[in-house]
Every structure is written in structure tokens, then in C-alpha cells.
Design an enzyme around this catalytic site. Structure first.
Site, PDB file in Angstrom:
ATOM      1  N   ASP A   1       9.976  91.834 -61.354  1.00  0.00           N
ATOM      2  CA  ASP A   1      11.137  91.347 -62.100  1.00  0.00           C
ATOM      3  C   ASP A   1      11.684  92.379 -63.070  1.00  0.00           C
ATOM      4  OD1 ASP A   1       8.902  91.243 -63.733  1.00  0.00           O
ATOM      5  OD2 ASP A   1       8.881  89.074 -63.915  1.00  0.00           O
TER       6      ASP A   1
ATOM      7  N   ASN B   1       3.575  78.813 -69.334  1.00  0.00           N
ATOM      8  CA  ASN B   1       4.111  77.583 -68.748  1.00  0.00           C
ATOM      9  C   ASN B   1       3.941  77.559 -67.232  1.00  0.00           C
ATOM     10  OD1 ASN B   1       5.936  79.484 -67.952  1.00  0.00           O
ATOM     11  ND2 ASN B   1       7.719  78.583 -68.957  1.00  0.00           N
TER      12      ASN B   1
ATOM     13  N   HIS C   1       4.613  80.108 -65.133  1.00  0.00           N
ATOM     14  CA  HIS C   1       5.536  80.919 -64.329  1.00  0.00           C
ATOM     15  C   HIS C   1       4.847  82.124 -63.693  1.00  0.00           C
ATOM     16  CE1 HIS C   1       6.780  83.334 -68.128  1.00  0.00           C
ATOM     17  NE2 HIS C   1       6.258  84.218 -67.307  1.00  0.00           N
TER      18      HIS C   1
ATOM     19  N   GLU D   1      10.550  80.221 -63.545  1.00  0.00           N
ATOM     20  CA  GLU D   1      10.238  79.219 -64.563  1.00  0.00           C
ATOM     21  C   GLU D   1      10.068  77.837 -63.924  1.00  0.00           C
ATOM     22  OE1 GLU D   1       9.410  80.314 -67.326  1.00  0.00           O
ATOM     23  OE2 GLU D   1      10.962  81.358 -68.463  1.00  0.00           O
TER      24      GLU D   1
HETATM   25  C1  GLP Z   1       6.255  87.757 -68.315  1.00  0.00           C
HETATM   26  C2  GLP Z   1       6.401  88.413 -66.940  1.00  0.00           C
HETATM   27  C3  GLP Z   1       5.330  87.943 -66.013  1.00  0.00           C
HETATM   28  C4  GLP Z   1       4.004  88.012 -66.737  1.00  0.00           C
HETATM   29  C5  GLP Z   1       3.957  86.971 -67.820  1.00  0.00           C
HETATM   30  C6  GLP Z   1       2.677  86.997 -68.633  1.00  0.00           C
HETATM   31  O1  GLP Z   1       7.228  86.831 -68.578  1.00  0.00           O
HETATM   32  N1  GLP Z   1       7.673  88.236 -66.323  1.00  0.00           N
HETATM   33  O2  GLP Z   1       5.348  88.732 -64.843  1.00  0.00           O
HETATM   34  O3  GLP Z   1       2.970  87.764 -65.838  1.00  0.00           O
HETATM   35  O4  GLP Z   1       5.073  87.078 -68.658  1.00  0.00           O
HETATM   36  O5  GLP Z   1       2.716  88.019 -69.585  1.00  0.00           O
HETATM   37  P1  GLP Z   1       1.438  88.550 -70.346  1.00  0.00           P
HETATM   38  O6  GLP Z   1       0.621  89.247 -69.321  1.00  0.00           O
HETATM   39  O7  GLP Z   1       1.974  89.492 -71.369  1.00  0.00           O
HETATM   40  O8  GLP Z   1       0.756  87.371 -70.913  1.00  0.00           O
END
Ligand code: GLP
Length: 261
Positions: free
Chosen positions: A67, A136, A138, A143
Site C-alpha cells: 500500500d 481493527n 485490517h 479497513e
Molecule cells: C498500517 C499498514 C499495515 C500495517 C498496519 C500495522 O496501517 N498499512 O500494512 O500492517 O498498519 O502497523 P504496525 O506494524 O505499525 O502496527
């Protein structure tokens, strides 16, 4: 779903790195799907170490990131392109032209989404997709309530996600409200999925993903449909699972060919 519970984030990241390194050794021209966020940082550090100290070769590897924020150019320190260059690509011998991150500044974002899908198909599909987990539920930026069959598309970020990711932006106001993300269907097409989730903040999403129903309210639950999905957890992210003992039992009784490096 294969569930591997390790004692710490450190141990989980090292295991994840070994799984990816094994694939890179077995298939030097593999296509890797990559993720950003705090979760995989240690895994990338370990892959960099394996490259430097053991000659792990990325010269023929192709990558596709999950993304990117809409509106952030590659030169923006909070863009995911910047993140990947900074934390991984510039430390290994990968051909930067073989690394792909959606372009959040494309004039025609829909065309960019279609082109991204085409590039993945032209590369022969993704061999292994690395994933983190949003609080949440995702994956990528898919989402809750988004279609479980979606392809690369533009998503509106939820308030929770904005709050969770705002730390690096300094403030919530400074954050983009939209992102381009591989769809859940795109992710499920990868030949293998490897999701990492650590820490108590992820415990509820972990339960919904593994033991909850298949539901668009928890996009990560779609991995229940994947024929080869591995989830690596630590003690705190697995603390709320009802059947943790069962997953440990399975892990302890693997046949030799099922064991991880
Ligand atoms: C972000 C990214 C995800 C990631 C998630 C968790 O929104 N788009 O790909 O896995 O959040 O982030 P973190 O690893 O910092 O907890």
C-alpha cells in the site's frame, strides 16, 4: 492457518526472516509482497544482516508493496516508498527498478490501481506476501467492511487507523485520509501469506482473525480461506486466543518437512 507462537517479537521476527530467506535461496527470482509499519522492521534488519554476513542474494528478486498513502510523493519521509528504501532496499543488492510501491501521486488513481494489478500478474504473481495486522483487523489498508474479494483500490482510512499511524506524522491533521492498497483478493492470490502481529494492542484483532467468523468486519479473517497462511505471534498478541494450547501442540508435533528453518 498455521499459527506459530513465539516468546517475543524478536524471536518472531527472526523466524519470519528465516522463512523469507529460505524462499530467496530456493527461488532466487522470487516475487515478494512486502509490508510497512513497525511490526516487520526487525525482520528487515535480519534480512539485511543475512545479506551482509551470509551473502543472501536479492539481485533477481522482485517486490510489490501492499500500500501507499494517497498524495505522498516518494520523497516524503512518511511515504511507504521512502520507508522501504530507508529500512530495506538501500541496504541490500536489490535492483530498485524491480521494487514496486503503488504511486499515491498518480494523476489517475484508478488507472494506477489497474496497472499495479497488471504488473503483479506480469511478474507471475506473488510467491510470499508479508503482512502486518491493524488493530481493527485490517491488512494492507483494507479497513473493516471492505470487500473480501477486492483488488487493488483506493480506501478511506478509519479514524482508528489514523490515530494508530499518526505518531510518525506528528499530528492526525497532517495525515492523508486515503490510501491505495492491494485488495483482500489480491492478497489472497499470493501463493503464501506470512502475517506477523505482536504486542497486547493486537490481541483482539488476532482473536477475530483466527477464531472469529470469516467476516468483512475483520479483513484479516479472509486468511482463513488461504491454503497456505502462516501467522507468527508473540505471547502478548496471542494472550486472548481460546485455543492457544492447541496451536502450540500442533507446532510441537510437526513432521520434519513441516518444520521451519
Ligand atoms: C498500517 C499498514 C499495515 C500495517 C498496519 C500495522 O496501517 N498499512 O500494512 O500492517 O498498519 O502497523 P504496525 O506494524 O505499525 O502496527
Amino acid at each position: 492457518m498455521e499459527i506459530l507462537i513465539r516468546e517475543s517479537q524478536e524471536a518472531g521476527c527472526l523466524l519470519g526472516a528465516r522463512i523469507i530467506a529460505k524462499l530467496v535461496r530456493e527461488k532466487p527470482a522470487a516475487v515478494l509482497g512486502l509490508a510497512t509499519g513497525r511490526t516487520p522492521l526487525r525482520l528487515y534488519q535480519e534480512l539485511i544482516r543475512l545479506h551482509r554476513e551470509e551473502g543472501l542474494d536479492f539481485s533477481r528478486i522482485t517486490t510489490f508493496n501492499l500500500d501507499e498513502y494517497v498524495g505522498l510523493p516518494a520523497t516524503h519521509p512518511q511515504s511507504y516508498r521512502w520507508f522501504m528504501d530507508e529500512h530495506f532496499f538501500r541496504h541490500i543488492n536489490i535492483d530498485r527498478r524491480q521494487t514496486h510501491v503503488p504511486d499515491g501521486t498518480a494523476a489517475d488513481l484508478h488507472a494506477e490501481c489497474r496497472a499495479y494489478e497488471r504488473k503483479i500478474a506480469d511478474a507471475g504473481g506473488i510467491d510470499l506476501q508479508l503482512l502486518g495486522l491493524g488493530r481493527n483487523g485490517h491488512i494492507g489498508f483494507n479497513e473493516p467492511t471492505g470487500s473480501l474479494r477486492s483488488r487493488t483500490w483506493i480506501k478511506i482510512l478509519s479514524e482508528q487507523t489514523l490515530r494508530d499511524n499518526s505518531e510518525v506524522f506528528g499530528s492526525l491533521e497532517a495525515m492523508p485520509r486515503h490510501a491505495i492498497t492491494m485488495g483482500v483478493g489480491t492478497i489472497l492470490d499470493a501463493r503464501r501469506c506470512l502475517l506477523l502481529a505482536f504486542g497486547p494492542a493486537k490481541a483482539l484483532a488476532v482473536v477475530n482473525m483466527i477464531e472469529g467468523p470469516l467476516a468483512a468486519m475483520c479483513p484479516a479473517s479472509a486468511l482463513q480461506m488461504h491454503p497456505r497462511a502462516t501467522v507468527i505471534l508473540d505471547e502478548s498478541s496471542s494472550a486472548a486466543l481460546q485455543y492457544a494450547d492447541h496451536y502450540r501442540w500442533i507446532d510441537q508435533h510437526k513432521l520434519d518437512w513441516q518444520k521451519h528453518p
